[in-house]
Design a protein around this motif. Sequence first.
Motif, PDB file in Angstrom:
ATOM      1  N   VAL A  21       0.872  -1.168   0.000  1.00 53.30           N
ATOM      2  CA  VAL A  21       0.000   0.000   0.000  1.00 53.30           C
ATOM      3  C   VAL A  21       0.909   1.217   0.000  1.00 53.30           C
ATOM      4  N   MET A  22       0.662   2.125  -0.940  1.00 59.26           N
ATOM      5  CA  MET A  22       1.492   3.317  -1.076  1.00 59.26           C
ATOM      6  C   MET A  22       0.647   4.554  -0.838  1.00 59.26           C
ATOM      7  N   ALA A  35       9.640  13.425  -4.175  1.00 57.08           N
ATOM      8  CA  ALA A  35       8.398  12.719  -3.867  1.00 57.08           C
ATOM      9  C   ALA A  35       8.491  12.262  -2.421  1.00 57.08           C
ATOM     10  N   ILE A  36       7.399  12.389  -1.682  1.00 55.24           N
ATOM     11  CA  ILE A  36       7.350  11.956  -0.288  1.00 55.24           C
ATOM     12  C   ILE A  36       6.252  10.904  -0.197  1.00 55.24           C
ATOM     13  N   GLN A  37       6.642   9.697   0.191  1.00 59.46           N
ATOM     14  CA  GLN A  37       5.698   8.584   0.200  1.00 59.46           C
ATOM     15  C   GLN A  37       5.814   7.799   1.496  1.00 59.46           C
ATOM     16  N   THR A  38       4.734   7.121   1.855  1.00 58.81           N
ATOM     17  CA  THR A  38       4.773   6.086   2.884  1.00 58.81           C
ATOM     18  C   THR A  38       4.402   4.790   2.206  1.00 58.81           C
ATOM     19  N   TRP A  39       5.214   3.774   2.439  1.00 56.22           N
ATOM     20  CA  TRP A  39       4.943   2.446   1.919  1.00 56.22           C
ATOM     21  C   TRP A  39       4.592   1.544   3.093  1.00 56.22           C
ATOM     22  N   VAL A 108       9.493   7.161   2.568  1.00 54.88           N
ATOM     23  CA  VAL A 108      10.454   7.176   1.462  1.00 54.88           C
ATOM     24  C   VAL A 108      10.392   8.549   0.807  1.00 54.88           C
ATOM     25  N   VAL A 109      11.559   9.164   0.672  1.00 57.63           N
ATOM     26  CA  VAL A 109      11.666  10.454  -0.005  1.00 57.63           C
ATOM     27  C   VAL A 109      12.646  10.250  -1.149  1.00 57.63           C
TER      28      VAL A 109
END
Length: 136
Positions: A21-22, A35-39, A108-109
């Motif tokens: 899930v992203m 880009a700034i994400q949570t995985w 995650v960046v």
Amino acid sequence: MLEKRDAHGFTYRLHEGSQMVMHHHFAGQTGMPVAIQTWVIPPGGFEGSHQHGEDAQLVEFYQVLEGTGRMHVGTQTYEVGPGDSVLAGPQDVHELINTGSTELRVLVVWGPPGETDLSPYGSHQISQRLRAELPE
């Protein structure tokens, strides 16, 4: 702007890895060149081994928020847990694997390599000074 935890998550598969899930925070509308994400990677799940070289020069910063995992970067292997951070450069073959029995949640960046002058900021000055004092 506020974005609540898990508000805009979607199922995604990266680099021939397993489904995760992203959350792509603010859909790239932060005004920053990253880009700034949570995985959220399920137990036994993995990102997929890859590198960002010729066509897409990218640097990736990973910080474990919850869970445990194993991160391969080049010839190094790191066992990671909450609070640990790993940096993968554009030429580094890298992969993140969830080795725990619970979800692995990672911030995650990523973005193109580059530098900015942070020297005027006190927090940066303190961090640089502390790093110089620590033994390798």
